[in-house]
Write an enzyme that holds these catalytic residues in place. Structure first.
Site, PDB file in Angstrom:
ATOM      1  N   ILE A 109       2.367 -31.855  17.820  1.00 57.22           N
ATOM      2  CA  ILE A 109       2.833 -33.113  17.622  1.00 57.22           C
ATOM      3  C   ILE A 109       3.098 -33.633  16.540  1.00 57.22           C
ATOM      4  CG2 ILE A 109       2.351 -35.442  18.680  1.00 57.22           C
ATOM      5  CD1 ILE A 109       2.984 -33.246  20.685  1.00 57.22           C
ATOM      6  N   VAL A 121     -14.338 -26.226  44.785  1.00 57.53           N
ATOM      7  CA  VAL A 121     -15.426 -27.432  44.618  1.00 57.53           C
ATOM      8  C   VAL A 121     -15.585 -27.920  45.924  1.00 57.53           C
ATOM      9  CG1 VAL A 121     -16.164 -29.254  43.367  1.00 57.53           C
ATOM     10  CG2 VAL A 121     -14.813 -27.993  41.932  1.00 57.53           C
ATOM     11  N   LEU A 131      -3.535 -32.452  16.135  1.00 58.39           N
ATOM     12  CA  LEU A 131      -2.560 -32.178  17.146  1.00 58.39           C
ATOM     13  C   LEU A 131      -1.327 -31.631  16.530  1.00 58.39           C
ATOM     14  CD1 LEU A 131      -2.524 -35.389  19.316  1.00 58.39           C
ATOM     15  CD2 LEU A 131      -4.182 -33.464  19.466  1.00 58.39           C
ATOM     16  N   VAL A 183     -11.858 -29.566  39.621  1.00 55.39           N
ATOM     17  CA  VAL A 183     -10.970 -29.233  40.703  1.00 55.39           C
ATOM     18  C   VAL A 183      -9.900 -28.531  40.148  1.00 55.39           C
ATOM     19  CG1 VAL A 183     -10.081 -29.401  43.098  1.00 55.39           C
ATOM     20  CG2 VAL A 183     -12.179 -30.809  42.286  1.00 55.39           C
ATOM     21  N   LEU A 219      -2.299 -29.032  29.000  1.00 55.94           N
ATOM     22  CA  LEU A 219      -3.399 -28.934  28.063  1.00 55.94           C
ATOM     23  C   LEU A 219      -4.750 -28.494  28.852  1.00 55.94           C
ATOM     24  CD1 LEU A 219      -2.853 -31.698  25.510  1.00 55.94           C
ATOM     25  CD2 LEU A 219      -2.879 -29.302  24.710  1.00 55.94           C
TER      26      LEU A 219
END
Length: 592
Positions: A479, A25, A476, A51, A421
């Site tokens: 988790i 970028v 989730l 980025v 993630l």
């Protein structure tokens, strides 16, 4: 002597080091570099939306083919800090990428100038080198050293920070006489190989654990040659998956707490000797060390000397590149075989395959909403041995690793240690750019998918087709499953009733609309018999429109995936096990 800006010299070195692609970028402080990139030509640039996404694209690009080094570029300040996660995941998995950042002018760095931050100090713990270049004449040497470091020893990332005035300064540099520095890799000696093979010969039930270092060293063929020569079964780690084909008679299956096979763990527990090559004894592989090491002798081969003994002390350690060590092992074992002195491992190898044919997990469920196991079963039907899978973390990664099949090196492209993630979409784009003829299939859970979903627009803009399997339970999941140990289900539910898409019920985000809004194609599947047609249709859409195509599978809200809390001999099997061939119809070995 030719004169050019330091930025132009940097670009010329990139080209002579084999760089053909960059991700990034642009911004004010890196504009001189981008000007040189444009003027020089020869390097294709892909504009990311974030980025961090550029850094993961660079990772995916590197991981796809031997010799690739992905390059990511950003401006000063937050662009560099955004790429730290990519540098961390690359460092943890021994992946060479080059991160180039802009910086405030040298006279302004210490004055708290706009977006001036000491990015080199921030990046140093997660790179092999991180340098802010203060003298323009040093730019060629810093870039030359960067490629040397990335390729030598344990591979890894490097960051080069270029102040704006340094980029613009003219220097004397002759690109035509530039030469990359020699690469250094330690190599096992004959004596070391003889000792390792002697220890192997003393065992009755040996295994080879093949890690990501085998993939990095492009040594999969030599690994298979050594395994076939000695008759020793192979346990690939998650990072080494594909080093030996899943259907090979000496593939013993994966071992671990999570991404493991029932038969793999049982075979490992029955072994008495382990030769680890290019692996790091990761905790999700070993579980508790007392169970993992009890009754076994270990030889550990790793390119990084300080890795040997880091987790536990092996009986013998060799600091060597995986390919160099395997070639020595083949040489020594071949001589023993020619003399009729190699032990016959046939009975042990047959026992490993017997376990593969009996200890399986059920995948054929007809439930609605879908069970994730059925998704992976249909993926096995739809996607062949040439498929390059890309995934990151979560129950989707764990379930996929337990039930999918991989037959070739670099066809399971996985962020192993860091597991950030959002990694999968940009990494998949990097993979698809590195191998545009490949069938690339990404695998994500819904929360993971939402982290860097904006990068799908990069695929739409630059016409980068691949298929993305999204398993959606609006939770989730990993988790939630971990919270069972704390008797809670807290802050892990993603469900809500979407006012604009009431047909979703409590599944919240309308991923189909979001994906289409980003210029891609999407298919939603709610019934098991529609999975295979959807995967086939996705491939056709990707080929026709040249964009990413998402297949969203609506899962049951709660599915507990097989895993252990601490030891590999105590894996909890939460779902039904396979008891008839129809329970696991796409298993590599038919159930008996």
């Amino acid at each position: 002597m030719p004169r050019m800006t330091a930025a132009r010299a940097a670009v010329e070195i990139l080209k002579r080091e084999g760089v053909e692609v960059a991700f990034g970028v642009p911004g004010a402080a890196i504009s001189p570099f981008y000007a040189a990139l444009k003027a020089a030509g020869g390097i294709n640039h892909t504009l990311a939306r974030h980025v961090e996404g550029a850094s993961h694209m660079a990772e995916g690009y590197t991981r796809t083919k031997p010799g690739n080094i992905g390059v990511c570029v950003g401006t000063s300040g937050p662009a560099g800090t955004d790429m730290i996660t990519g540098l961390y995941s690359a460092s943890a998995d021994s992946i060479p990428i080059l991160c180039i950042t802009g910086q405030a002018a040298t006279a302004r760095i210490h004055k708290e100038d706009f977006q001036a931050v000491d990015i080199a100090s921030i990046a140093r713990p997660v790179t092999k080198a991180a340098t802010t270049v203060l003298e323009a004449a040093q730019v060629p040497g810093v870039f030359q050293q960067a490629f040397h470091l990335m390729r030598s020893g344990r591979p890894g990332p490097v960051l080069i920070d270029l102040p704006a005035d340094v980029q613009l300064t003219e220097i004397e540099f002759d690109p035509e006489t530039y030469q990359p520095l020699p690469v250094y890799k330690p190599s096992a000696t004959r004596a070391q190989a003889e000792k390792a093979i002697a220890l192997l010969q003393e065992s009755e039930r040996p295994l080879i654990v093949a890690g990501g270092g085998v993939i990095n060293a492009d040594a999969s063929e030599v690994l298979v040659e050594f395994a076939e020569l000695t008759g020793v079964p192979v346990v690939p780690t998650l990072m080494g998956w594909g080093a030996i084909p899943d259907d090979h008679e000496l593939n013993a299956g994966m071992v671990g707490l999570q991404t493991s096979h029932r038969y793999g763990n049982e075979t490992f527990l029955a072994s008495d000797f382990v030769l680890g090559i290019g692996n790091r004894w990761a905790n999700r592989h070993t579980g508790g060390l007392e169970v993992y090491t009890a009754g076994r002798r270990f030889v550990h081969v790793d390119i990084e000397p300080t890795q040997i003994g880091r987790i536990f002390a092996p009986d013998y350690g060799i600091a060597s590149d995986a390919r160099a060590a395997l070639e020595r092992f083949v040489e020594v074992a071949g001589e023993l075989g020619a003399a009729g002195e190699l032990k016959d491992r046939g009975e042990w190898a047959v026992a490993t395959q017997r376990r593969r044919a009996t200890l399986q997990r059920k995948t054929h469920f007809d439930d609605v909403p879908l069970k994730p196991q059925r998704v992976y079963e249909e993926m096995n039907r739809a996607f062949g041995p040439e498929t390059r899978y890309v995934t990151t973390i979560g129950l989707s990664q764990i379930g996929g690793a337990q039930l999918l099949h991989v037959y070739r090196p670099r066809h399971w492209i996985n962020c192993g240690q860091a597991g950030p993630l959002g990694w999968t979409i940009p990494a998949a784009l990097g993979v698809a750019i590195a191998d545009p003829q490949a069938q690339v299939v990404a695998l994500y859970g819904d929360y993971d998918f939402q982290f860097m979903i904006e990068e799908l627009a990069v695929g739409a803009q630059h016409r980068i087709p691949y298929v993305h399997v999204l398993v959606n339970n609006s939770y989730l999941g990993l988790i939630r499953q971990a919270q069972r140990n704390f008797d809670m289900d807290f802050q892990v539910r993603l469900e809500f009733e979407n006012l604009n898409s009431p047909e979703l019920g409590v599944y919240g985000v309308d991923h189909v609309k979001v994906v289409e809004g980003l210029g891609c194609k999407a298919i939603r599947v709610t019934e098991p018999d529609r999975l295979l047609p959807a995967f086939e249709e996705a491939g056709k859409l990707a080929a026709e429109y040249r964009v990413p195509v998402v297949v969203e599978a609506i899962l049951e809200r709660v599915t507990d995936i097989s895993m252990a809390a601490a030891d590999i001999d105590k894996v909890n099997e939460f779902e039904e096990l396979a008891i008839a061939p129809g329970d696991a119809p796409t298993a590599v070995r038919p159930l008996v």
